[in-house]
Design a protein around this motif. Structure first.
Motif, PDB file in Angstrom:
ATOM      1  N   ARG A   1       2.737  -6.008  -1.719  1.00 53.10           N
ATOM      2  CA  ARG A   1       1.656  -6.931  -2.134  1.00 53.10           C
ATOM      3  C   ARG A   1       2.199  -8.345  -2.358  1.00 53.10           C
ATOM      4  NH1 ARG A   1      -3.402  -4.641  -1.262  1.00 53.10           N
ATOM      5  NH2 ARG A   1      -3.436  -2.512  -1.972  1.00 53.10           N
TER       6      ARG A   1
ATOM      7  N   ASN B   1      -5.100 -14.027 -14.284  1.00 48.51           N
ATOM      8  CA  ASN B   1      -5.717 -13.346 -13.146  1.00 48.51           C
ATOM      9  C   ASN B   1      -4.915 -13.647 -11.888  1.00 48.51           C
ATOM     10  OD1 ASN B   1      -8.882 -14.338 -14.495  1.00 48.51           O
ATOM     11  ND2 ASN B   1      -7.991 -12.302 -14.599  1.00 48.51           N
ATOM     12  N   GLY B   2      -4.730 -12.617 -11.093  1.00 50.17           N
ATOM     13  CA  GLY B   2      -4.023 -12.812  -9.820  1.00 50.17           C
ATOM     14  C   GLY B   2      -2.507 -12.872  -9.948  1.00 50.17           C
ATOM     15  N   ALA B   3      -1.979 -12.684 -11.156  1.00 50.22           N
ATOM     16  CA  ALA B   3      -0.534 -12.821 -11.375  1.00 50.22           C
ATOM     17  C   ALA B   3       0.259 -11.696 -10.710  1.00 50.22           C
ATOM     18  CB  ALA B   3      -0.235 -12.848 -12.878  1.00 50.22           C
ATOM     19  N   GLY B   4      -0.359 -10.530 -10.565  1.00 48.31           N
ATOM     20  CA  GLY B   4       0.345  -9.404  -9.945  1.00 48.31           C
ATOM     21  C   GLY B   4       0.524  -8.219 -10.884  1.00 48.31           C
ATOM     22  N   LYS B   5      -0.305  -8.134 -11.919  1.00 47.67           N
ATOM     23  CA  LYS B   5      -0.184  -7.034 -12.891  1.00 47.67           C
ATOM     24  C   LYS B   5      -0.615  -5.705 -12.275  1.00 47.67           C
ATOM     25  CE  LYS B   5      -3.135  -9.091 -15.636  1.00 47.67           C
ATOM     26  NZ  LYS B   5      -3.423 -10.291 -14.821  1.00 47.67           N
ATOM     27  N   THR B   6      -1.800  -5.701 -11.698  1.00 47.11           N
ATOM     28  CA  THR B   6      -2.291  -4.450 -11.103  1.00 47.11           C
ATOM     29  C   THR B   6      -1.387  -4.009  -9.953  1.00 47.11           C
ATOM     30  OG1 THR B   6      -4.543  -5.057 -11.728  1.00 47.11           O
ATOM     31  CG2 THR B   6      -4.321  -3.318 -10.096  1.00 47.11           C
ATOM     32  N   ASN B   7      -0.831  -4.984  -9.240  1.00 44.53           N
ATOM     33  CA  ASN B   7       0.077  -4.624  -8.139  1.00 44.53           C
ATOM     34  C   ASN B   7       1.246  -3.771  -8.635  1.00 44.53           C
ATOM     35  OD1 ASN B   7      -1.545  -6.082  -6.444  1.00 44.53           O
ATOM     36  ND2 ASN B   7      -0.158  -7.837  -6.220  1.00 44.53           N
TER      37      ASN B   7
ATOM     38  N   ARG C   1      -5.300   2.140  -5.710  1.00 48.63           N
ATOM     39  CA  ARG C   1      -6.353   1.386  -5.015  1.00 48.63           C
ATOM     40  C   ARG C   1      -6.895   2.157  -3.810  1.00 48.63           C
ATOM     41  NH1 ARG C   1      -3.217  -3.687  -5.899  1.00 48.63           N
ATOM     42  NH2 ARG C   1      -4.458  -5.103  -7.179  1.00 48.63           N
TER      43      ARG C   1
ATOM     44  N   GLU D   1      -1.921  -2.178   4.490  1.00 47.68           N
ATOM     45  CA  GLU D   1      -2.474  -3.291   3.710  1.00 47.68           C
ATOM     46  C   GLU D   1      -1.568  -3.679   2.539  1.00 47.68           C
ATOM     47  OE1 GLU D   1      -6.146  -2.797   0.996  1.00 47.68           O
ATOM     48  OE2 GLU D   1      -6.864  -2.641   3.059  1.00 47.68           O
TER      49      GLU D   1
ATOM     50  N   THR E   1       1.706  -3.858   2.495  1.00 49.74           N
ATOM     51  CA  THR E   1       2.835  -4.721   2.876  1.00 49.74           C
ATOM     52  C   THR E   1       2.485  -6.176   2.612  1.00 49.74           C
ATOM     53  OG1 THR E   1       3.527  -3.157   4.564  1.00 49.74           O
ATOM     54  CG2 THR E   1       4.333  -5.405   4.797  1.00 49.74           C
TER      55      THR E   1
ATOM     56  N   LEU F   1       1.839  -9.907   2.877  1.00 47.15           N
ATOM     57  CA  LEU F   1       1.449 -10.714   4.027  1.00 47.15           C
ATOM     58  C   LEU F   1       2.614 -11.620   4.400  1.00 47.15           C
ATOM     59  CD1 LEU F   1      -2.174 -11.723   2.987  1.00 47.15           C
ATOM     60  CD2 LEU F   1      -1.501 -10.105   4.782  1.00 47.15           C
TER      61      LEU F   1
HETATM   62  N1  LIG Z   1      -0.626  -7.521   1.039  1.00 45.58           N
HETATM   63  C1  LIG Z   1      -0.586  -8.579   0.217  1.00 45.58           C
HETATM   64  N2  LIG Z   1       0.281  -9.595   0.459  1.00 45.58           N
HETATM   65  C2  LIG Z   1       0.372 -10.657  -0.371  1.00 45.58           C
HETATM   66  N3  LIG Z   1      -0.394 -10.793  -1.472  1.00 45.58           N
HETATM   67  C3  LIG Z   1      -1.272  -9.819  -1.756  1.00 45.58           C
HETATM   68  C4  LIG Z   1      -1.413  -8.668  -0.945  1.00 45.58           C
HETATM   69  N4  LIG Z   1      -2.362  -7.869  -1.469  1.00 45.58           N
HETATM   70  C5  LIG Z   1      -2.790  -8.496  -2.574  1.00 45.58           C
HETATM   71  N5  LIG Z   1      -2.150  -9.648  -2.767  1.00 45.58           N
HETATM   72  C6  LIG Z   1      -2.320 -10.627  -3.844  1.00 45.58           C
HETATM   73  O1  LIG Z   1      -1.726 -10.166  -5.023  1.00 45.58           O
HETATM   74  C7  LIG Z   1      -2.212 -10.987  -6.082  1.00 45.58           C
HETATM   75  C8  LIG Z   1      -2.078 -10.299  -7.410  1.00 45.58           C
HETATM   76  O2  LIG Z   1      -3.008  -9.244  -7.474  1.00 45.58           O
HETATM   77  P1  LIG Z   1      -3.187  -8.303  -8.754  1.00 45.58           P
HETATM   78  O3  LIG Z   1      -4.401  -7.501  -8.502  1.00 45.58           O
HETATM   79  O4  LIG Z   1      -1.951  -7.583  -9.067  1.00 45.58           O
HETATM   80  O5  LIG Z   1      -3.452  -9.383  -9.915  1.00 45.58           O
HETATM   81  P2  LIG Z   1      -3.701  -9.131 -11.456  1.00 45.58           P
HETATM   82  O6  LIG Z   1      -2.588  -9.777 -12.190  1.00 45.58           O
HETATM   83  O7  LIG Z   1      -3.933  -7.698 -11.726  1.00 45.58           O
HETATM   84  O8  LIG Z   1      -5.026  -9.984 -11.696  1.00 45.58           O
HETATM   85  P3  LIG Z   1      -6.373  -9.675 -12.558  1.00 45.58           P
HETATM   86  O9  LIG Z   1      -6.063 -10.122 -13.953  1.00 45.58           O
HETATM   87  O10 LIG Z   1      -7.369 -10.576 -11.927  1.00 45.58           O
HETATM   88  O11 LIG Z   1      -6.679  -8.243 -12.455  1.00 45.58           O
HETATM   89  C9  LIG Z   1      -3.596 -11.430  -5.666  1.00 45.58           C
HETATM   90  O12 LIG Z   1      -3.676 -12.818  -5.650  1.00 45.58           O
HETATM   91  C10 LIG Z   1      -3.743 -10.872  -4.249  1.00 45.58           C
HETATM   92  O13 LIG Z   1      -4.372 -11.753  -3.379  1.00 45.58           O
END
Ligand SMILES: Nc1ncnc2c1ncn2[C@@H]1O[C@H](COP(=O)(O)OP(=O)(O)OP(=O)(O)O)[C@@H](O)[C@H]1O
Ligand SMILES: [Mg+2]
Length: 394
Positions: A22, A44-50, A65, A71, A73, A75
């Motif tokens: 991700r 938001n979007g920091a990468g926590k859920t990832n 998910r 998907e 991998t 980008l």
């Molecule tokens: N295959 C990928 N390659 C690169 N970036 C990706 C990929 N898939 C998802 N992302 C990005 O990873 C980022 C972090 O996503 P994530 O869901 O972990 O955020 P989060 O910290 O949980 O945010 P939130 O608080 O909104 O839940 C997003 O900006 C998303 O666009």
């Protein structure tokens, strides 16, 4: 906890490395101690859920998910994604590696799994010794959506008890689709001209897989009900479960599995004309619904308030964690994505106590550090952002 079972400890992640996963190009974290909670905070979007998603691949199946593997991998990455972790499993160190492989530029279509450096045949092996249990914000709508979401939720949980369950569900669905095509298509040997012997063979296989699926669901629901019944009082209400499905009902009434299988096969045979017209099978385990009731109020979950639904969901997840702990003698790895935000202060404190008390490690995420105030003794904190996790000390 059932008689005789004792929890020997839990699953603790001690190192985690993500490669082209991700938003992470390469990320490694080390967890020094054995604190029960790991808290990830960041915008938001920091990468926590990832990160939680990466951890969910330490279990069999498709991750939290349910993403297509490609998907995941990053980008723009040159190679496919990989997750490596060192786990402490009841005091024993286990190395787990999983991800896609690329040979000669061709990316594998299945995820490979290595345990202590040795490739294993499939990800089911990850279910043998430990469990990974999660709760995500997407599940908040579980009781309001159609039966298929709840069935998926149930089947995901059943996997913790029957590692072969998703293979059975998949096999059932494949045979069902084959029967649908045979019944529905026009042309030689299809539709009205379909070979009855071939249809019977497909229906026999459908019924066989259906019974395996239904037996596993019923057994799991019964065992989970035992854990749910123990949760009297406290901030998370006792939930009651029922499986609304023809075959599950038959088995629950005490019909022997072989008779239920024969009965389903007959029903399928009798409904060929109707199923052909509808383009799908009207009967079978692909229709089953999980009915959840808020027991103290005797209220169906879909009629409960948003907060009550969340509390019911947490009750289910905690009961499942206790069940997994009892079955495996080992508390599961818990992944709780954004659970703290929607709870009042007392419920939040009760949830943290329950999670920390399970005996294993629980990862929590949130955008707001203040939600986790007071957990300093029991939690390791990380700031998430810019593709990194940095330890934070309050
Ligand atoms: N295959 C990928 N390659 C690169 N970036 C990706 C990929 N898939 C998802 N992302 C990005 O990873 C980022 C972090 O996503 P994530 O869901 O972990 O955020 P989060 O910290 O949980 O945010 P939130 O608080 O909104 O839940 C997003 O900006 C998303 O666009
Ligand atoms: Mg998130």
């Amino acid at each position: 906890m059932p008689d005789g079972a004792s929890v020997l400890g839990g699953v603790f992640v001690s190192t985690l490395t993500l490669t082209d996963f991700r938003s992470y190009e390469r990320m490694r974290i080390d967890l020094a101690g054995a604190k029960p909670l790991v808290v990830l905070t960041g915008p938001n979007g920091a990468g926590k859920t990832n990160v939680l998603e990466a951890l969910s691949y330490l279990a069999p199946g498709r991750g939290l998910r349910r993403a297509a593997l490609g998907e995941v991998t990053r980008l723009g990455a040159e190679g496919p994604w990989a997750v490596a972790a060192t786990l402490n499993v009841a005091g024993e160190s286990v190395r787990v590696g999983t991800g896609l492989t690329a040979e000669g530029g061709v990316v594998s279509d299945r995820r490979v799994v290595r345990l202590d450096g040795v490739s294993v045949a499939n990800s089911n092996m990850l279910g043998d010794r430990w469990s990974v249990v999660w709760l995500t914000p997407q599940m908040d709508r579980l009781f309001l959506e159609g039966p298929s979401s709840r069935r998926r939720f149930l089947d995901r949980l059943v996997l913790g008890l029957y590692p072969d369950h998703s293979r059975q569900v998949g096999a059932y669905e494949r045979v069902m689709r084959e029967r649908n095509r045979l019944l529905g298509d026009k042309g030689p040997g299809k539709g009205r001209d379909a070979d009855p012997a071939w249809l019977s063979a497909l229906e026999a296989r459908m019924a066989e897989h259906a019974v395996a699926v239904a037996v596993a669901r019923l057994d799991f629901a019964g065992q989970l009900a035992g854990q749910l019944a123990e949760a009297t009082g406290g901030p998370f209400p006792r939930a009651e479960l029922a499986l609304d499905g023809w075959l599950e009902q038959k088995l629950a009434e005490g019909t022997p599995a072989s008779d239920a299988e024969a009965a389903l096969k007959n029903r399928l045979q009798a409904s060929r004309r109707r199923d052909a017209a509808a383009g799908r099978a009207g009967e079978g385990v692909h229709k089953t619904d999980l009915v959840v009731t808020h027991a103290p109020k005797a209220m169906r979950a879909d009629l409960c308030s948003t907060g009550e639904q969340k509390a019911l969901l947490i009750a289910l997840i905690l009961a499942n964690a206790r069940l997994q702990a009892a079955l495996k003698g080992l508390a599961p790895l818990l992944l709780m994505d954004e659970v703290a935000a929607h709870l009042d202060t007392d419920r939040r404190a009760a949830l943290f106590d329950a999670l920390a008390g399970l005996g294993g490690q629980c990862w929590l995420t949130g955008t707001d550090r203040a939600l986790f105030d007071g957990l300093e003794d029991r939690a390791e904190f990380f700031d998430v952002g810019d593709g990194k996790l940095l330890p934070s000390h309050g």
